[in-house]
Design a protein around this motif. Structure first.
Motif, PDB file in Angstrom:
ATOM      1  N   ARG A  21      35.587  40.214  40.889  1.00  0.00           N
ATOM      2  CA  ARG A  21      35.564  41.201  41.970  1.00  0.00           C
ATOM      3  C   ARG A  21      36.992  41.695  42.181  1.00  0.00           C
ATOM      4  O   ARG A  21      37.729  41.161  42.998  1.00  0.00           O
ATOM      5  CB  ARG A  21      35.016  40.583  43.258  1.00  0.00           C
ATOM      6  CG  ARG A  21      33.533  40.246  43.153  1.00  0.00           C
ATOM      7  CD  ARG A  21      33.068  39.423  44.318  1.00  0.00           C
ATOM      8  NE  ARG A  21      33.666  38.082  44.169  1.00  0.00           N
ATOM      9  CZ  ARG A  21      34.256  37.409  45.142  1.00  0.00           C
ATOM     10  NH1 ARG A  21      34.321  37.897  46.342  1.00  0.00           N
ATOM     11  NH2 ARG A  21      34.776  36.217  44.922  1.00  0.00           N
TER      12      ARG A  21
ATOM     13  N   LYS B 192      40.152  43.591  43.370  1.00  0.00           N
ATOM     14  CA  LYS B 192      40.580  44.177  44.628  1.00  0.00           C
ATOM     15  C   LYS B 192      41.441  45.401  44.311  1.00  0.00           C
ATOM     16  O   LYS B 192      42.287  45.358  43.415  1.00  0.00           O
ATOM     17  CB  LYS B 192      41.363  43.151  45.439  1.00  0.00           C
ATOM     18  CG  LYS B 192      40.508  41.962  45.835  1.00  0.00           C
ATOM     19  CD  LYS B 192      41.357  40.891  46.503  1.00  0.00           C
ATOM     20  CE  LYS B 192      40.517  39.685  46.827  1.00  0.00           C
ATOM     21  NZ  LYS B 192      40.114  38.920  45.667  1.00  0.00           N
TER      22      LYS B 192
ATOM     23  N   THR C  23      45.179  44.734  43.991  1.00  0.00           N
ATOM     24  CA  THR C  23      45.545  44.022  42.758  1.00  0.00           C
ATOM     25  C   THR C  23      45.577  44.981  41.581  1.00  0.00           C
ATOM     26  O   THR C  23      46.505  44.954  40.767  1.00  0.00           O
ATOM     27  CB  THR C  23      44.552  42.879  42.490  1.00  0.00           C
ATOM     28  OG1 THR C  23      44.617  41.964  43.575  1.00  0.00           O
ATOM     29  CG2 THR C  23      44.844  42.173  41.187  1.00  0.00           C
TER      30      THR C  23
END
Length: 119
Positions: A98, A100, A103
């Motif tokens: 997942r 972000k 990131t």
């Protein structure tokens, strides 16, 4: 020199330090995106291969485009990537499935800016 694998060394070092807060896949895609300009220059026989995109300011739009586009091709690859790095006993290279946005954006910026620095 364009298309050098040495740029990924910086990405691997950042991954070792930042862990799950850094995407080595996004970093790698940013590296490839940065080398599109030199590729076009080589195909056209240009005298200068590293032009406007190989400046810190010119690298920002490439990082933004990478941050927007990278998750799509990487999502199908991510499961396989994590299996491979685990198999080869390098789980520190595994990526969170997942991603972000922060990131991905920081990894893309790190990829483009380190590319400018190393070139």
């Amino acid at each position: 020199m364009p298309f050098t694998p040495f740029h990924m060394g910086a990405g691997l070092a950042l991954k070792a330090v930042a862990g799950r807060h850094f995407s080595v896949l996004t970093f790698g895609i940013a590296q490839v995106a940065m080398d599109i300009e030199p590729l076009v220059g080589m195909l056209r026989g240009a005298a200068v291969l590293h032009g406007p995109t190989h400046t810190y300011l010119g690298a920002v739009p490439i990082a933004l485009a990478t941050a927007v586009l990278a998750p799509w091709p990487c999502r199908p690859l991510l499961k396989r990537w994590n299996q491979e790095v685990t198999h080869y006993r390098a789980p520190w290279l595994a990526e969170d499935e997942r991603w972000k946005p922060r990131t991905v954006l920081l990894s893309a910026l790190a990829g483009t800016w380190s590319h400018v620095l190393l070139d």
